[in-house]
Write a protein that holds these residues in place. Structure first.
Motif, PDB file in Angstrom:
ATOM      1  N   ILE A 460       2.245 -23.440   8.284  1.00 21.21           N
ATOM      2  CA  ILE A 460       2.297 -22.652   9.066  1.00 21.21           C
ATOM      3  C   ILE A 460       1.458 -21.271   8.546  1.00 21.21           C
ATOM      4  O   ILE A 460       1.876 -20.906   7.389  1.00 21.21           O
ATOM      5  CB  ILE A 460       3.485 -21.966   9.839  1.00 21.21           C
ATOM      6  N   GLN A 461       0.536 -20.770   9.395  1.00 21.73           N
ATOM      7  CA  GLN A 461      -0.120 -19.412   8.879  1.00 21.73           C
ATOM      8  C   GLN A 461      -0.087 -18.461   9.884  1.00 21.73           C
ATOM      9  O   GLN A 461      -0.235 -18.796  11.228  1.00 21.73           O
ATOM     10  CB  GLN A 461      -1.490 -19.509   8.703  1.00 21.73           C
ATOM     11  N   GLU A 462       0.642 -17.126   9.847  1.00 17.93           N
ATOM     12  CA  GLU A 462       0.880 -16.135  10.636  1.00 17.93           C
ATOM     13  C   GLU A 462      -0.065 -14.979  10.069  1.00 17.93           C
ATOM     14  O   GLU A 462       0.207 -14.605   9.002  1.00 17.93           O
ATOM     15  CB  GLU A 462       2.324 -15.894  11.026  1.00 17.93           C
ATOM     16  N   ASN A 463      -0.775 -14.300  10.813  1.00 19.41           N
ATOM     17  CA  ASN A 463      -1.497 -12.960  10.514  1.00 19.41           C
ATOM     18  C   ASN A 463      -0.573 -11.982  11.126  1.00 19.41           C
ATOM     19  O   ASN A 463      -0.846 -11.610  12.281  1.00 19.41           O
ATOM     20  CB  ASN A 463      -2.787 -12.964  10.795  1.00 19.41           C
ATOM     21  N   GLY A 464      -0.083 -11.096  10.234  1.00 21.77           N
ATOM     22  CA  GLY A 464       0.799  -9.804  10.463  1.00 21.77           C
ATOM     23  C   GLY A 464      -0.234  -8.598  10.806  1.00 21.77           C
ATOM     24  O   GLY A 464      -1.077  -8.630  10.037  1.00 21.77           O
ATOM     25  N   PRO A 465       0.275  -8.037  11.651  1.00 20.74           N
ATOM     26  CA  PRO A 465      -0.633  -6.700  11.960  1.00 20.74           C
ATOM     27  C   PRO A 465      -0.746  -5.539  11.052  1.00 20.74           C
ATOM     28  O   PRO A 465      -1.431  -4.479  11.086  1.00 20.74           O
ATOM     29  CB  PRO A 465      -0.132  -6.202  13.415  1.00 20.74           C
ATOM     30  N   THR A 466       0.568  -5.437   9.979  1.00 19.27           N
ATOM     31  CA  THR A 466       0.735  -4.595   8.996  1.00 19.27           C
ATOM     32  C   THR A 466       0.739  -4.740   7.702  1.00 19.27           C
ATOM     33  O   THR A 466       1.007  -6.363   7.612  1.00 19.27           O
ATOM     34  CB  THR A 466       1.755  -3.511   9.540  1.00 19.27           C
ATOM     35  N   PRO A 467       0.860  -4.116   6.671  1.00 20.93           N
ATOM     36  CA  PRO A 467       0.877  -4.680   5.523  1.00 20.93           C
ATOM     37  C   PRO A 467       2.462  -4.970   5.141  1.00 20.93           C
ATOM     38  O   PRO A 467       2.603  -5.831   4.255  1.00 20.93           O
ATOM     39  CB  PRO A 467       0.672  -3.324   4.498  1.00 20.93           C
ATOM     40  N   PHE A 468       3.279  -4.638   6.016  1.00 22.38           N
ATOM     41  CA  PHE A 468       4.675  -4.924   5.558  1.00 22.38           C
ATOM     42  C   PHE A 468       5.319  -5.896   6.651  1.00 22.38           C
ATOM     43  O   PHE A 468       6.424  -6.273   6.375  1.00 22.38           O
ATOM     44  CB  PHE A 468       5.458  -3.434   5.953  1.00 22.38           C
ATOM     45  N   GLY A 469       4.462  -6.326   7.498  1.00 23.92           N
ATOM     46  CA  GLY A 469       5.073  -7.030   8.631  1.00 23.92           C
ATOM     47  C   GLY A 469       5.561  -8.518   7.966  1.00 23.92           C
ATOM     48  O   GLY A 469       4.779  -9.092   6.931  1.00 23.92           O
ATOM     49  N   ARG A 470       6.602  -9.243   8.752  1.00 24.50           N
ATOM     50  CA  ARG A 470       6.714 -10.684   8.161  1.00 24.50           C
ATOM     51  C   ARG A 470       6.717 -11.440   9.413  1.00 24.50           C
ATOM     52  O   ARG A 470       7.181 -12.626   9.066  1.00 24.50           O
ATOM     53  CB  ARG A 470       8.001 -10.654   7.579  1.00 24.50           C
ATOM     54  N   ARG A 471       6.070 -11.053  10.543  1.00 24.71           N
ATOM     55  CA  ARG A 471       5.911 -11.826  11.573  1.00 24.71           C
ATOM     56  C   ARG A 471       4.544 -11.746  12.087  1.00 24.71           C
ATOM     57  O   ARG A 471       3.909 -10.521  11.746  1.00 24.71           O
ATOM     58  CB  ARG A 471       6.850 -11.737  12.870  1.00 24.71           C
TER      59      ARG A 471
END
Length: 796
Positions: A460-471
């Protein structure tokens, strides 16, 4: 640093002060057969437990061997003789001028059950007849050099090029005989004979590697012997051997700390409960990496048991848990960043998390005096979660996939990240049999076996919106499976001094890929399969008791990844052939005198099709292409010379060296570069990337009979190219260009205090703090700076 050096001098001078009295004590070993007759020419090794120092001698016509010094210290005595079962014994101390008697039973397979089950490796008598190249890093070598990583240990073997990654070498990139070391894709990694990689058939990229502290022996097979293992038979096999559970209570605690906030604690404890021998192993290691904003932390737990089931069977069990939680970037440096600060790392919010559970069951059964069946069942669960802001140095300061990331000034605010989330499930069963027979009237040793193996990958690859996001937004959701059934047979015909070993392996592999993000919510499913025969033949000739020559020819094979043979968007099979080559080698090995041993090998690997990566970062869109013909040709030389009893006092000095020479590592046929943006540039005749022409690791080891031990090692790696265009000047993104040659030094000093059952030591890696470049594939990566450490090991 000055404090560390002061401790180094303190240990050295305190040790020298304790050497005021010369050691005149000695002990004798009598080697006999089961009837009491003397065995001439038996190889006897005495290894000091505290320092790992090893001495070797051969029994005379009366079967006797004498060793001077070390009589008052704990040692392990190992005795090997052709035609006899090896014997290994432990002694806490000898009385001065004492003698012990060791009787060896005849070498029927049934009598070797205990040795086979406990994985005593690298037996000299088997090496003499081996029709191919084999290197063994034994416990003594690991103890005296105290390697910080697996990579440091493997560099002691000729033919291997091991590229560091994050500084700790937690994921060494291993290349053999000029093959690209990236992710150790061309190497078959085993642990106690079972697959170590999380997907050796469907995705052999290694993002996990066990710590060197877990093992006491490392075997490297580079010749035709690879067809006994598979599926990868191109470069070589690296088999890591865990120590055998002891038959009595024993343990050790190793504590070490030093520069770059490095600390490790290693506890090993073994005991016998009823008829079962147990071994527990616990390791914690942490510290800074080779660059700024890097913190590495891991712990590893291993338990192993061995239970005799009557006189002819044993049952071994092993369980391992590994966890890593590191602040670890993926991207390397651009040329301008390397020039300004080689230790620079702006990606302080990148995190790498791994959990791995592994287990195996091993049953050894002597079904007849000369017929042994060894059945292994294994399974692993591997989870890897890597959140990072860049997959290579060319993605910054602007990332087209992330509009909010307009430059480096937004790196810690609006720039997003990518979560590469992986889960792997692997299991299999592999029965193997060995028989001593008389085939066609010729004495033979027959090996044959079968394997059923299953892999299941969730990627799975998820692109987070912030440097700290984990979703984040899910852009990849793949399930990839591989099922493999394989078998092999190899027979060693023993014509007196001549050994001839033909063999063949068969691999049948089915691949399946499911893209769960298909159009209109419908998954896209694709399947394909691959069947291949892998033949090989080797021969060795025993010229005399100490010298043999060998030669071999075998088919090299490596399956492609699931993602590279099935399209993600259509599910259609992609016309991508497996890697295939013809591998040749010829060499000589032997002990030319009591003190000198050498092995030299010439090799040639002629690829019909070597796969070339179109992306170094993996993930969505990463593919391989048919690379076409390549040629690898060169030589390896390794040796050891010992001056024992310098000045008649029992002091010794040992020189070792492992040299690799690869003058030919080139593209052949009509070839064009796979690098985007350069057009159809021909590369025929260019040198392969990451294939240094010269590499040599040499060491000198000094030992005093009172226990002081000093070890100094130099590591040299010649210049390399970082791309198929053979660009010499670096490109702005740092991903193309030459990698200059490198040379650095390591040193270790240790001294045992027997009344405390403790060894004190100090070790310095990269003694002169050399700055060198190790990788350009995703930007420039520097090697590890100097790390000085002090420690102690307590035995109980």
């Amino acid at each position: 640093m000055s404090r560390i050096i002061s401790v180094l001098y303190l240990i050295t001078f305190c040790g020298l002060a304790c050497l005021a009295q010369s050691a005149a004590d000695s002990f004798n070993i009598n080697v006999l057969d089961s009837s009491g007759a003397a065995i001439q020419g038996a190889r006897v090794e005495v290894v000091e437990k505290a320092t790992g120092f090893r001495r070797t001698a051969f029994s005379g016509v009366d079967g006797k061997v004498q060793f001077k010094g070390s009589a008052s210290r704990a040692v392990e005595v190992r005795v090997f003789a052709t035609g006899f079962t090896p014997e290994i014994r432990s002694f806490e101390r000898f009385d001065s001028n004492s003698a012990i008697e060791i009787r060896l039973p005849p070498a029927t397979l049934a009598q070797e059950v205990k040795v086979t089950a406990s994985r005593v490796a690298g037996l000299p008598e088997s090496m003499e007849r081996l029709p191919g190249s084999l290197a063994v890093i034994d416990p003594a070598t690991l103890t005296e050099s105290r390697p910080m990583s697996v990579g440091e240990a493997l560099r002691k073997v000729s033919g291997l090029h091991v590229r560091a990654e994050e500084g700790f070498d937690l994921r060494p990139n291993i290349g053999i005989r000029g093959l690209n070391p990236t992710r150790s894709q061309q190497v078959l990694l085993l642990e106690d004979g079972s697959p170590l990689a999380y997907a050796p058939y469907g995705d052999n990229s290694s993002y996990y590697h066990p710590p060197i502290e877990r093992f006491d022996t490392v075997e490297v097979v580079k010749g035709g012997g690879q067809i006994l293992y598979g599926p990868r038979t191109v470069g070589g096999v690296v088999n890591y051997v865990t120590p055998a559970p002891p038959d009595r209570r024993t343990g050790s605690l190793n504590l070490m700390g030093g520069e770059r906030d490095f600390w490790s604690g290693h506890l090993r404890y073994g005991d016998k409960v009823g008829n079962t021998a147990l071994l527990f192993d616990l390791l914690r290691k942490q510290g800074e990496g080779a660059r700024e904003n890097m913190r590495i932390g891991m712990h590893d737990f291993n338990v192993k048991s061995l239970t005799p089931l009557g006189a002819s069977q044993t049952l071994g069990l092993r369980f391992n848990f590994y966890e890593e939680d590191s602040n670890l970037p993926y991207s390397g440096l651009r040329e301008s960043e390397w020039a300004a600060n080689p230790r620079f790392n702006p990606f302080r919010n990148d995190y790498f998390n791994v959990q791995r559970y592994g287990t195996s069951v091993n049953h050894v059964w002597a079904a007849a005096p000369n017929f042994v069946v060894n059945t292994a069942a294994y399974g692993t669960v591997f989870n890897r979660y890597w959140w990072r802001q860049s997959s290579n140095s060319n993605q910054r300061p602007n990332d087209a996939a992330d509009p909010a990331c307009g430059g480096m000034e937004n790196l810690f605010t609006t720039c997003g990240n990518e979560g590469r989330l992986r889960e792997y499930y692997t299991w299999g069963v592999e029965p193997k049999a060995k028989a001593m027979t008389s085939l066609f009237g010729v004495r033979s040793e027959l090996d044959f076996g079968f394997r059923a193996h299953v892999e299941n990958q969730n990627r799975i690859q998820e692109n987070g919106p912030t440097p700290f996001g984990r979703r984040g937004t899910r852009v990849e959701n793949n399930n990839r499976q591989a099922q493999a059934y394989s078998g092999f047979v190899q027979n060693r015909f023993l014509f007196g001094k001549l050994t001839l070993a033909p063999g063949v392996r068969f691999e049948s592999i089915s691949f399946e890929r499911t893209n769960r993000l298909g159009a209109a919510g419908q998954p896209i499913v694709g399947q394909t399969d691959l069947n291949v025969w892998i033949p090989g033949i080797g021969a060795s000739w025993q010229l005399n008791n100490s010298l043999s020559v060998f030669t071999g020819l075998h088919r090299g094979f490596a399956p492609p990844r699931v993602e590279d043979v099935i399209s993600n968007s259509t599910g259609q099979a992609i016309e991508l052939n497996a890697e295939e080559s013809w591998n040749y080698e010829a060499g000589i090995r032997g002990r030319f005198s009591r003190n000198l041993s050498l092995e030299g090998t010439f090799f040639r690997m002629d690829f019909a099709n070597q796969l070339v990566a179109a992306s170094v970062a993996g993930g969505v869109g990463a593919t391989l292409t048919n690379g076409g013909e390549t040629m690898h040709q060169g030589g390896e030389l390794s040796g050891e010379y010992t001056w024992d009893s310098l000045g008649g006092s029992g002091q010794s000095l040992t020189l070792r060296s492992a040299y690799t020479w690869i003058p030919v590592a080139r593209y052949e046929g009509l070839r064009f570069s796979n690098i985007g943006g350069f057009g159809a540039v021909p590369i025929t005749g260019n040198r392969l990337p990451y294939a240094p022409e010269h590499a040599v690791t040499s060491s000198v080891s000094y030992h005093h009979p009172r226990g002081l031990h000093a070890f100094v090692e130099s590591v040299y790696v010649g210049g390399q190219f970082g791309d198929d265009l053979n660009i010499r000047g670096g490109t702005p993104d740092g991903q193309r260009g030459a990698i200059p040659s490198q040379m650095y030094w390591n040193a270790t000093v240790s001294y045992p205090v027997e009344q405390w059952r403790t060894t004190f030591f100090t070790s310095v890696k990269n003694v002169f703090d050399r700055l060198y470049m190790v990788d350009r594939s995703r930007g420039i990566i520097p090697g590890m700076p100097r790390v000085a450490q002090v420690g102690m090991e307590v035995r109980f």
